[in-house]
Design an enzyme around this catalytic site. Structure first.
Site, PDB file in Angstrom:
ATOM      1  N   ARG A 179       0.811  -1.196   0.000  1.00 52.12           N
ATOM      2  CA  ARG A 179       0.000   0.000   0.000  1.00 52.12           C
ATOM      3  C   ARG A 179       0.859   1.266   0.000  1.00 52.12           C
ATOM      4  O   ARG A 179       0.381   2.351  -0.262  1.00 52.12           O
ATOM      5  CB  ARG A 179      -0.870   0.006   1.278  1.00 52.12           C
ATOM      6  CG  ARG A 179      -2.041  -0.957   1.198  1.00 52.12           C
ATOM      7  CD  ARG A 179      -2.757  -1.034   2.531  1.00 52.12           C
ATOM      8  NE  ARG A 179      -2.406  -2.278   3.206  1.00 52.12           N
ATOM      9  CZ  ARG A 179      -2.913  -2.623   4.386  1.00 52.12           C
ATOM     10  NH1 ARG A 179      -3.715  -1.803   5.019  1.00 52.12           N
ATOM     11  NH2 ARG A 179      -2.587  -3.762   4.931  1.00 52.12           N
ATOM     12  N   GLY A 180       2.130   1.093   0.316  1.00 53.29           N
ATOM     13  CA  GLY A 180       3.011   2.243   0.564  1.00 53.29           C
ATOM     14  C   GLY A 180       3.168   3.243  -0.561  1.00 53.29           C
ATOM     15  O   GLY A 180       3.529   4.389  -0.319  1.00 53.29           O
TER      16      GLY A 180
ATOM     17  N   GLU B 191       7.371   1.945  -6.521  1.00 51.35           N
ATOM     18  CA  GLU B 191       7.551   1.358  -5.192  1.00 51.35           C
ATOM     19  C   GLU B 191       7.849   2.470  -4.180  1.00 51.35           C
ATOM     20  O   GLU B 191       8.413   3.512  -4.539  1.00 51.35           O
ATOM     21  CB  GLU B 191       8.700   0.335  -5.268  1.00 51.35           C
ATOM     22  CG  GLU B 191       9.205  -0.239  -3.961  1.00 51.35           C
ATOM     23  CD  GLU B 191       8.194  -1.093  -3.210  1.00 51.35           C
ATOM     24  OE1 GLU B 191       7.064  -0.609  -2.990  1.00 51.35           O
ATOM     25  OE2 GLU B 191       8.551  -2.200  -2.791  1.00 51.35           O
ATOM     26  N   ASP B 192       7.466   2.264  -2.925  1.00 55.77           N
ATOM     27  CA  ASP B 192       7.765   3.276  -1.913  1.00 55.77           C
ATOM     28  C   ASP B 192       9.238   3.218  -1.490  1.00 55.77           C
ATOM     29  O   ASP B 192       9.953   4.203  -1.577  1.00 55.77           O
ATOM     30  CB  ASP B 192       6.825   3.151  -0.692  1.00 55.77           C
ATOM     31  CG  ASP B 192       6.835   1.758  -0.053  1.00 55.77           C
ATOM     32  OD1 ASP B 192       7.468   0.835  -0.601  1.00 55.77           O
ATOM     33  OD2 ASP B 192       6.198   1.595   1.004  1.00 55.77           O
TER      34      ASP B 192
ATOM     35  N   ASP C 111      14.352  -1.777   0.074  1.00 48.57           N
ATOM     36  CA  ASP C 111      15.092  -2.025   1.313  1.00 48.57           C
ATOM     37  C   ASP C 111      16.064  -3.192   1.051  1.00 48.57           C
ATOM     38  O   ASP C 111      17.108  -2.990   0.447  1.00 48.57           O
ATOM     39  CB  ASP C 111      14.050  -2.328   2.388  1.00 48.57           C
ATOM     40  CG  ASP C 111      14.610  -2.422   3.785  1.00 48.57           C
ATOM     41  OD1 ASP C 111      15.458  -1.600   4.148  1.00 48.57           O
ATOM     42  OD2 ASP C 111      14.198  -3.315   4.540  1.00 48.57           O
TER      43      ASP C 111
ATOM     44  N   LYS D 284      17.240   2.408   0.375  1.00 47.54           N
ATOM     45  CA  LYS D 284      18.180   2.234   1.488  1.00 47.54           C
ATOM     46  C   LYS D 284      19.302   1.322   0.988  1.00 47.54           C
ATOM     47  O   LYS D 284      19.257   0.110   1.231  1.00 47.54           O
ATOM     48  CB  LYS D 284      17.489   1.572   2.678  1.00 47.54           C
ATOM     49  CG  LYS D 284      16.386   2.377   3.331  1.00 47.54           C
ATOM     50  CD  LYS D 284      15.901   1.610   4.551  1.00 47.54           C
ATOM     51  CE  LYS D 284      14.631   2.160   5.122  1.00 47.54           C
ATOM     52  NZ  LYS D 284      14.068   1.304   6.178  1.00 47.54           N
TER      53      LYS D 284
ATOM     54  N   VAL E 100      11.339   4.744   8.382  1.00 48.27           N
ATOM     55  CA  VAL E 100      10.655   5.985   8.030  1.00 48.27           C
ATOM     56  C   VAL E 100       9.152   5.778   7.851  1.00 48.27           C
ATOM     57  O   VAL E 100       8.690   4.666   7.584  1.00 48.27           O
ATOM     58  CB  VAL E 100      11.261   6.610   6.752  1.00 48.27           C
ATOM     59  CG1 VAL E 100      12.693   7.049   6.991  1.00 48.27           C
ATOM     60  CG2 VAL E 100      11.164   5.659   5.568  1.00 48.27           C
TER      61      VAL E 100
ATOM     62  N   ARG F 202       0.550   6.965   7.579  1.00 52.33           N
ATOM     63  CA  ARG F 202       0.595   7.046   6.117  1.00 52.33           C
ATOM     64  C   ARG F 202       0.162   8.428   5.629  1.00 52.33           C
ATOM     65  O   ARG F 202       0.511   8.856   4.540  1.00 52.33           O
ATOM     66  CB  ARG F 202      -0.351   6.014   5.483  1.00 52.33           C
ATOM     67  CG  ARG F 202       0.087   4.569   5.638  1.00 52.33           C
ATOM     68  CD  ARG F 202      -0.771   3.681   4.728  1.00 52.33           C
ATOM     69  NE  ARG F 202      -0.688   2.272   5.071  1.00 52.33           N
ATOM     70  CZ  ARG F 202       0.240   1.431   4.607  1.00 52.33           C
ATOM     71  NH1 ARG F 202       1.171   1.865   3.803  1.00 52.33           N
ATOM     72  NH2 ARG F 202       0.240   0.161   4.954  1.00 52.33           N
TER      73      ARG F 202
HETATM   74  P1  IMP Z   1      12.285  -5.226   0.819  1.00 54.55           P
HETATM   75  O1  IMP Z   1      11.717  -6.477   0.232  1.00 54.55           O
HETATM   76  O2  IMP Z   1      13.154  -5.507   2.022  1.00 54.55           O
HETATM   77  O3  IMP Z   1      13.013  -4.371  -0.182  1.00 54.55           O
HETATM   78  O4  IMP Z   1      11.078  -4.465   1.446  1.00 54.55           O
HETATM   79  C1  IMP Z   1      10.545  -3.363   0.925  1.00 54.55           C
HETATM   80  C2  IMP Z   1       9.260  -3.032   1.650  1.00 54.55           C
HETATM   81  O5  IMP Z   1       9.423  -3.051   3.079  1.00 54.55           O
HETATM   82  C3  IMP Z   1       8.859  -1.631   1.297  1.00 54.55           C
HETATM   83  O6  IMP Z   1       8.052  -1.620   0.153  1.00 54.55           O
HETATM   84  C4  IMP Z   1       8.108  -1.212   2.532  1.00 54.55           C
HETATM   85  O7  IMP Z   1       6.760  -1.593   2.427  1.00 54.55           O
HETATM   86  C5  IMP Z   1       8.761  -1.963   3.659  1.00 54.55           C
HETATM   87  N1  IMP Z   1       9.731  -1.083   4.335  1.00 54.55           N
HETATM   88  C6  IMP Z   1      11.067  -1.102   4.218  1.00 54.55           C
HETATM   89  N2  IMP Z   1      11.626  -0.121   4.948  1.00 54.55           N
HETATM   90  C7  IMP Z   1      10.605   0.534   5.544  1.00 54.55           C
HETATM   91  C8  IMP Z   1      10.548   1.684   6.416  1.00 54.55           C
HETATM   92  O8  IMP Z   1      11.549   2.313   6.794  1.00 54.55           O
HETATM   93  N3  IMP Z   1       9.296   2.078   6.794  1.00 54.55           N
HETATM   94  C9  IMP Z   1       8.159   1.432   6.399  1.00 54.55           C
HETATM   95  N4  IMP Z   1       8.179   0.368   5.574  1.00 54.55           N
HETATM   96  C10 IMP Z   1       9.393  -0.078   5.159  1.00 54.55           C
HETATM   97 MG    MG Z   2       5.946  -1.672   0.098  1.00 58.52          MG
END
Ligand code: IMP
Ligand code: MG
Length: 218
Positions: A80-81, A136-137, A140, A168, A190, A202
């Site tokens: 949803r981000g 994408e938001d 990570d 990140k 964040v 949000r």
């Molecule tokens: P990844 O699979 O580890 O790259 O996860 C990415 C997802 O984790 C993002 O789309 C976010 O929904 C969530 N996420 C990662 N870091 C944060 C943060 O600092 N705040 C809130 N959601 C996060």
């Molecule tokens: Mg996300």
């Protein structure tokens, strides 16, 4: 006491260890089940609404130039981000645009470094032969984006590009990167501008980092 990330390893329960592993220094996990929403916290502004708006405009200009001449650009928001970001972004892209959404969820595992990513809601439309932009938001670890890109690639889009609001880089575990990134940020948890902490915050117009206040005086 400071924020969760400053705790010594011995202070952490197994669940928290998993959480730290899942979201680094901040000690917060992307998976809501690993979060600790009842601890009091404040939000320190990191990126203002004005800075976001300026960056969105610049990103939209580059994306528009890249896809100039397309018969239809399918913009895929990852729920949803990304819902606030995608709403602002598409309004700055003067091309024929179709908006679709996909929801993926990634689950951390304390014992294995690999992550399972599940598709909770698939696209409504076809993307075969189409120009596609995934929005994408945050990128990570990269597990979510990598999984989604592999999935969408199997459907034969003409072009598959990615725009991420935040990155990140220090957290990356899978070699994946967005074609356009709004802001690279340090390893902090964040919220705001569509991004949540246990489904909260949000609706903040800016992006801020979560700082726990527990144990510190008023
Ligand atoms: P990844 O699979 O580890 O790259 O996860 C990415 C997802 O984790 C993002 O789309 C976010 O929904 C969530 N996420 C990662 N870091 C944060 C943060 O600092 N705040 C809130 N959601 C996060
Ligand atoms: Mg996300």
């Amino acid at each position: 006491m400071g924020k969760a990330g400053e705790k010594s390893r011995e202070d952490l329960q197994p669940g928290q260890l998993n959480a730290r592993k899942a979201c680094g220094k901040s000690g917060l996990a992307a998976d809501p089940e690993d979060r600790m929403p009842d601890r009091p916290y404040v939000i320190d502004q990191m990126i203002s609404a004005k800075e976001i708006a300026a960056r969105v405009e610049a990103l939209a200009r580059e994306i528009t130039a890249h896809f100039a001449g397309t018969d239809k650009l399918i913009v895929v928001g990852l729920l949803r981000g990304s819902f606030v970001f995608i709403a602002d972004l598409v309004r700055e892209i003067p091309l024929p645009v179709e908006v679709d959404f996909l929801e993926a969820s990634s689950y951390g595992d304390a014992l294995h470094s690999s992550r399972e990513v599940r598709i909770l809601k698939d696209l409504r439309g076809e993307i075969a032969g189409r120009d596609v932009l995934v929005v994408e938001d945050i990128v990570d670890t990269g597990f979510t984006l990598s999984h989604v890109l592999h999935l969408l690639q199997t459907r034969g889009p003409r072009q598959l590009k990615v725009c991420a609001l935040l990155d990140k880089p220090s957290r990356r575990e899978v070699a994946v990167r967005a074609d356009w990134t709004g802001f690279a940020i340090p390893d902090e948890f964040v919220v705001g501008y569509g991004i949540d902490f246990a489904q909260r915050n949000r609706n903040l117009p800016y992006i801020g980092k979560v700082r726990f206040t527990e144990g510190t005086g008023p």
